[in-house]
Design a protein around this motif. Structure first.
Motif, PDB file in Angstrom:
ATOM      1  N   VAL A 136       0.843  -1.193   0.000  1.00  0.00           N
ATOM      2  CA  VAL A 136       0.000   0.000   0.000  1.00  0.00           C
ATOM      3  C   VAL A 136       0.882   1.248   0.000  1.00  0.00           C
ATOM      4  O   VAL A 136       1.897   1.303   0.702  1.00  0.00           O
ATOM      5  CB  VAL A 136      -1.000  -0.015   1.179  1.00  0.00           C
ATOM      6  CG1 VAL A 136      -0.290  -0.060   2.529  1.00  0.00           C
ATOM      7  CG2 VAL A 136      -1.931   1.201   1.126  1.00  0.00           C
ATOM      8  N   LEU A 137       0.511   2.207  -0.858  1.00  0.00           N
ATOM      9  CA  LEU A 137       1.201   3.497  -0.907  1.00  0.00           C
ATOM     10  C   LEU A 137       0.263   4.554  -0.345  1.00  0.00           C
ATOM     11  O   LEU A 137      -0.927   4.578  -0.708  1.00  0.00           O
ATOM     12  CB  LEU A 137       1.566   3.863  -2.349  1.00  0.00           C
ATOM     13  CG  LEU A 137       2.912   3.386  -2.903  1.00  0.00           C
ATOM     14  CD1 LEU A 137       3.083   1.884  -2.741  1.00  0.00           C
ATOM     15  CD2 LEU A 137       3.077   3.793  -4.357  1.00  0.00           C
ATOM     16  N   ILE A 138       0.787   5.425   0.514  1.00  0.00           N
ATOM     17  CA  ILE A 138      -0.001   6.537   1.047  1.00  0.00           C
ATOM     18  C   ILE A 138       0.529   7.816   0.428  1.00  0.00           C
ATOM     19  O   ILE A 138       1.728   8.113   0.539  1.00  0.00           O
ATOM     20  CB  ILE A 138       0.116   6.632   2.589  1.00  0.00           C
ATOM     21  CG1 ILE A 138      -0.075   5.266   3.263  1.00  0.00           C
ATOM     22  CG2 ILE A 138      -0.854   7.679   3.126  1.00  0.00           C
ATOM     23  CD1 ILE A 138      -1.459   4.716   3.230  1.00  0.00           C
ATOM     24  N   HIS A 139      -0.347   8.572  -0.239  1.00  0.00           N
ATOM     25  CA  HIS A 139       0.100   9.738  -1.006  1.00  0.00           C
ATOM     26  C   HIS A 139      -0.745  10.971  -0.672  1.00  0.00           C
ATOM     27  O   HIS A 139      -1.955  10.876  -0.530  1.00  0.00           O
ATOM     28  CB  HIS A 139       0.008   9.409  -2.499  1.00  0.00           C
ATOM     29  CG  HIS A 139       0.552  10.468  -3.393  1.00  0.00           C
ATOM     30  ND1 HIS A 139       1.821  10.991  -3.239  1.00  0.00           N
ATOM     31  CD2 HIS A 139       0.003  11.137  -4.446  1.00  0.00           C
ATOM     32  CE1 HIS A 139       2.029  11.908  -4.171  1.00  0.00           C
ATOM     33  NE2 HIS A 139       0.943  12.024  -4.909  1.00  0.00           N
ATOM     34  N   ASP A 140      -0.081  12.127  -0.580  1.00  0.00           N
ATOM     35  CA  ASP A 140      -0.770  13.407  -0.356  1.00  0.00           C
ATOM     36  C   ASP A 140      -1.288  13.962  -1.677  1.00  0.00           C
ATOM     37  O   ASP A 140      -0.491  14.191  -2.599  1.00  0.00           O
ATOM     38  CB  ASP A 140       0.202  14.465   0.203  1.00  0.00           C
ATOM     39  CG  ASP A 140       0.646  14.188   1.620  1.00  0.00           C
ATOM     40  OD1 ASP A 140      -0.083  13.506   2.355  1.00  0.00           O
ATOM     41  OD2 ASP A 140       1.736  14.678   1.993  1.00  0.00           O
ATOM     42  N   ALA A 141      -2.590  14.267  -1.749  1.00  0.00           N
ATOM     43  CA  ALA A 141      -3.123  14.939  -2.942  1.00  0.00           C
ATOM     44  C   ALA A 141      -2.403  16.270  -3.155  1.00  0.00           C
ATOM     45  O   ALA A 141      -2.238  16.730  -4.286  1.00  0.00           O
ATOM     46  CB  ALA A 141      -4.624  15.176  -2.783  1.00  0.00           C
ATOM     47  N   THR A 149       5.923  12.102  -0.282  1.00  0.00           N
ATOM     48  CA  THR A 149       5.082  10.929  -0.511  1.00  0.00           C
ATOM     49  C   THR A 149       5.129  10.656  -2.024  1.00  0.00           C
ATOM     50  O   THR A 149       5.510  11.548  -2.771  1.00  0.00           O
ATOM     51  CB  THR A 149       3.619  11.167  -0.066  1.00  0.00           C
ATOM     52  OG1 THR A 149       2.972  12.068  -0.958  1.00  0.00           O
ATOM     53  CG2 THR A 149       3.557  11.694   1.363  1.00  0.00           C
ATOM     54  N   PRO A 150       4.766   9.466  -2.475  1.00  0.00           N
ATOM     55  CA  PRO A 150       4.107   8.367  -1.785  1.00  0.00           C
ATOM     56  C   PRO A 150       5.038   7.592  -0.845  1.00  0.00           C
ATOM     57  O   PRO A 150       6.183   7.334  -1.196  1.00  0.00           O
ATOM     58  CB  PRO A 150       3.642   7.465  -2.934  1.00  0.00           C
ATOM     59  CG  PRO A 150       4.654   7.699  -4.015  1.00  0.00           C
ATOM     60  CD  PRO A 150       4.976   9.165  -3.911  1.00  0.00           C
ATOM     61  N   GLN A 151       4.515   7.255   0.327  1.00  0.00           N
ATOM     62  CA  GLN A 151       5.226   6.377   1.249  1.00  0.00           C
ATOM     63  C   GLN A 151       4.657   4.970   1.055  1.00  0.00           C
ATOM     64  O   GLN A 151       3.444   4.784   1.084  1.00  0.00           O
ATOM     65  CB  GLN A 151       5.019   6.835   2.690  1.00  0.00           C
ATOM     66  CG  GLN A 151       5.547   8.255   2.930  1.00  0.00           C
ATOM     67  CD  GLN A 151       5.657   8.609   4.405  1.00  0.00           C
ATOM     68  OE1 GLN A 151       5.044   7.969   5.262  1.00  0.00           O
ATOM     69  NE2 GLN A 151       6.446   9.627   4.701  1.00  0.00           N
ATOM     70  N   GLY A 152       5.553   3.997   0.846  1.00  0.00           N
ATOM     71  CA  GLY A 152       5.104   2.645   0.516  1.00  0.00           C
ATOM     72  C   GLY A 152       5.347   1.659   1.644  1.00  0.00           C
ATOM     73  O   GLY A 152       6.357   1.763   2.348  1.00  0.00           O
ATOM     74  N   PHE A 153       4.440   0.688   1.780  1.00  0.00           N
ATOM     75  CA  PHE A 153       4.528  -0.257   2.899  1.00  0.00           C
ATOM     76  C   PHE A 153       4.063  -1.653   2.500  1.00  0.00           C
ATOM     77  O   PHE A 153       3.186  -1.804   1.641  1.00  0.00           O
ATOM     78  CB  PHE A 153       3.651   0.222   4.071  1.00  0.00           C
ATOM     79  CG  PHE A 153       3.972   1.607   4.530  1.00  0.00           C
ATOM     80  CD1 PHE A 153       5.017   1.831   5.418  1.00  0.00           C
ATOM     81  CD2 PHE A 153       3.275   2.700   4.039  1.00  0.00           C
ATOM     82  CE1 PHE A 153       5.344   3.120   5.824  1.00  0.00           C
ATOM     83  CE2 PHE A 153       3.599   4.002   4.430  1.00  0.00           C
ATOM     84  CZ  PHE A 153       4.633   4.199   5.334  1.00  0.00           C
ATOM     85  N   HIS A 154       4.656  -2.638   3.150  1.00  0.00           N
ATOM     86  CA  HIS A 154       4.087  -3.979   3.191  1.00  0.00           C
ATOM     87  C   HIS A 154       2.748  -3.809   3.905  1.00  0.00           C
ATOM     88  O   HIS A 154       2.713  -3.377   5.066  1.00  0.00           O
ATOM     89  CB  HIS A 154       5.049  -4.866   3.970  1.00  0.00           C
ATOM     90  CG  HIS A 154       4.598  -6.261   4.198  1.00  0.00           C
ATOM     91  ND1 HIS A 154       4.326  -7.126   3.167  1.00  0.00           N
ATOM     92  CD2 HIS A 154       4.361  -6.938   5.327  1.00  0.00           C
ATOM     93  CE1 HIS A 154       3.950  -8.279   3.660  1.00  0.00           C
ATOM     94  NE2 HIS A 154       3.956  -8.201   4.969  1.00  0.00           N
ATOM     95  N   ALA A 155       1.645  -4.087   3.215  1.00  0.00           N
ATOM     96  CA  ALA A 155       0.325  -3.701   3.745  1.00  0.00           C
ATOM     97  C   ALA A 155       0.023  -4.276   5.140  1.00  0.00           C
ATOM     98  O   ALA A 155      -0.421  -3.538   6.025  1.00  0.00           O
ATOM     99  CB  ALA A 155      -0.770  -4.059   2.742  1.00  0.00           C
ATOM    100  N   PRO A 156       0.280  -5.591   5.362  1.00  0.00           N
ATOM    101  CA  PRO A 156      -0.028  -6.114   6.704  1.00  0.00           C
ATOM    102  C   PRO A 156       0.759  -5.412   7.813  1.00  0.00           C
ATOM    103  O   PRO A 156       0.236  -5.210   8.911  1.00  0.00           O
ATOM    104  CB  PRO A 156       0.369  -7.595   6.601  1.00  0.00           C
ATOM    105  CG  PRO A 156       0.285  -7.916   5.144  1.00  0.00           C
ATOM    106  CD  PRO A 156       0.709  -6.658   4.436  1.00  0.00           C
ATOM    107  N   ALA A 157       2.008  -4.987   7.505  1.00  0.00           N
ATOM    108  CA  ALA A 157       2.822  -4.311   8.524  1.00  0.00           C
ATOM    109  C   ALA A 157       2.229  -2.941   8.860  1.00  0.00           C
ATOM    110  O   ALA A 157       2.161  -2.549  10.032  1.00  0.00           O
ATOM    111  CB  ALA A 157       4.265  -4.167   8.031  1.00  0.00           C
ATOM    112  N   LEU A 158       1.800  -2.202   7.817  1.00  0.00           N
ATOM    113  CA  LEU A 158       1.222  -0.881   8.092  1.00  0.00           C
ATOM    114  C   LEU A 158      -0.115  -1.004   8.835  1.00  0.00           C
ATOM    115  O   LEU A 158      -0.398  -0.231   9.752  1.00  0.00           O
ATOM    116  CB  LEU A 158       1.021  -0.083   6.796  1.00  0.00           C
ATOM    117  CG  LEU A 158       0.529   1.351   7.043  1.00  0.00           C
ATOM    118  CD1 LEU A 158       1.581   2.182   7.768  1.00  0.00           C
ATOM    119  CD2 LEU A 158       0.113   2.039   5.752  1.00  0.00           C
TER     120      LEU A 158
END
Ligand code: CTP
Ligand code: MG
Length: 236
Positions: A98-103, A165-174
């Protein structure tokens, strides 16, 4: 091989002062959220896109729904962290990354998204785009009764990075990190200003990839002027 991108766009844009949510502010005929989604479309690395919007912003909802990416829309909360959480609630259970990104980083080049995803595919559990810091950064403190802060230290500039951003993560870890932080009380809860910080606090290693000047967070009028001047360079 599921990669989701959550675009947080639920802020009010107080500092920009347009009297409308920042994500709806126009830039060369398209709103900031549409520019952000254009970059994600060009990057071509998302199997699911989730957009987190302010409550009661029908025009912005229309813009989001009308985008070619056909994002899932959710309503955000009072803080950025609340908005991220609202986005995470919409993840498909099989999501691997999952990537979290600021609009607000509306002109982030597609290459930055690709680099973040590549790092995750190579095994990183958390990865963020960073740039070297150009200013000397000081740490300050304000004594009781003191009006202006005084300097208490100067971290070596070579060890500092500005974070994008985008900040990326192994989804289960985040997801695990957010579940754990959900129980935190003030001031620990307010101290969390990005998702990487949450992972760091839980002892996870956070890797970096090169950021980009074009990925600046559009915060003030001056940033908007800069973004306007960059548009001809932006492939979107
Ligand atoms: N954000 C969000 N939900 C919030 C606060 C912020 O989704 N409650 C998002 C913003 O939409 C933005 C990103 O987080 O894409 C970074 O926030 P910021 O640049 O501070 O945007 P705003 O909060 O809208 O601006 P301001 O602080 O000037 O009001
Ligand atoms: Mg804000």
């Amino acid at each position: 091989q599921e990669t989701a991108i959550i675009v947080v766009a639920a802020g009010s844009g107080t500092r920009l002062g347009y009297g409308m949510p920042k994500a709806l502010v126009p830039l060369a005929g398209r709103c900031l959220l549409e520019h952000a989604l254009d970059g994600i479309e060009l990057a071509g690395c998302a199997s699911q896109v989730i957009v987190v919007l302010p409550a009661g912003a029908p025009e912005l909802e229309e813009r989001a729904a009308g985008h070619r990416l056909k994002p899932i829309c959710r309503t955000g909360g009072a803080t950025r962290n609340d908005s991220v959480r609202a986005g995470l609630d919409a993840l498909r259970p099989e999501t691997e990354r999952v990537l979290i990104h600021d609009a607000a980083r509306a002109l982030t080049p597609p290459e930055v998204f690709r680099q973040v995803v590549l790092a995750l595919l190579s095994g990183a559990r958390a990865v963020i785009p960073v740039l070297p810091v150009v200013d000397t950064i000081k740490q300050v403190a304000t004594d009781p009764g003191e009006e202006q802060a005084h300097i208490i230290g100067t971290p070596a500039r070579g060890t500092l990075r500005a974070v994008q951003t985008p900040q990326g993560f192994h989804a289960p870890a985040l997801l695990a990190a957010h579940r754990q932080a959900a129980g935190w009380k003030s001031p620990a809860a307010e101290a969390v200003t990005d998702d990487a910080m949450l992972m760091e606090m839980l002892g996870e290693r956070v890797d970096t990839v090169p950021g980009a000047a074009a990925a600046l967070k559009i915060t003030t009028r001056l940033d908007l002027v800069l973004a306007e001047s960059m548009l001809p360079l932006h492939p979107g």
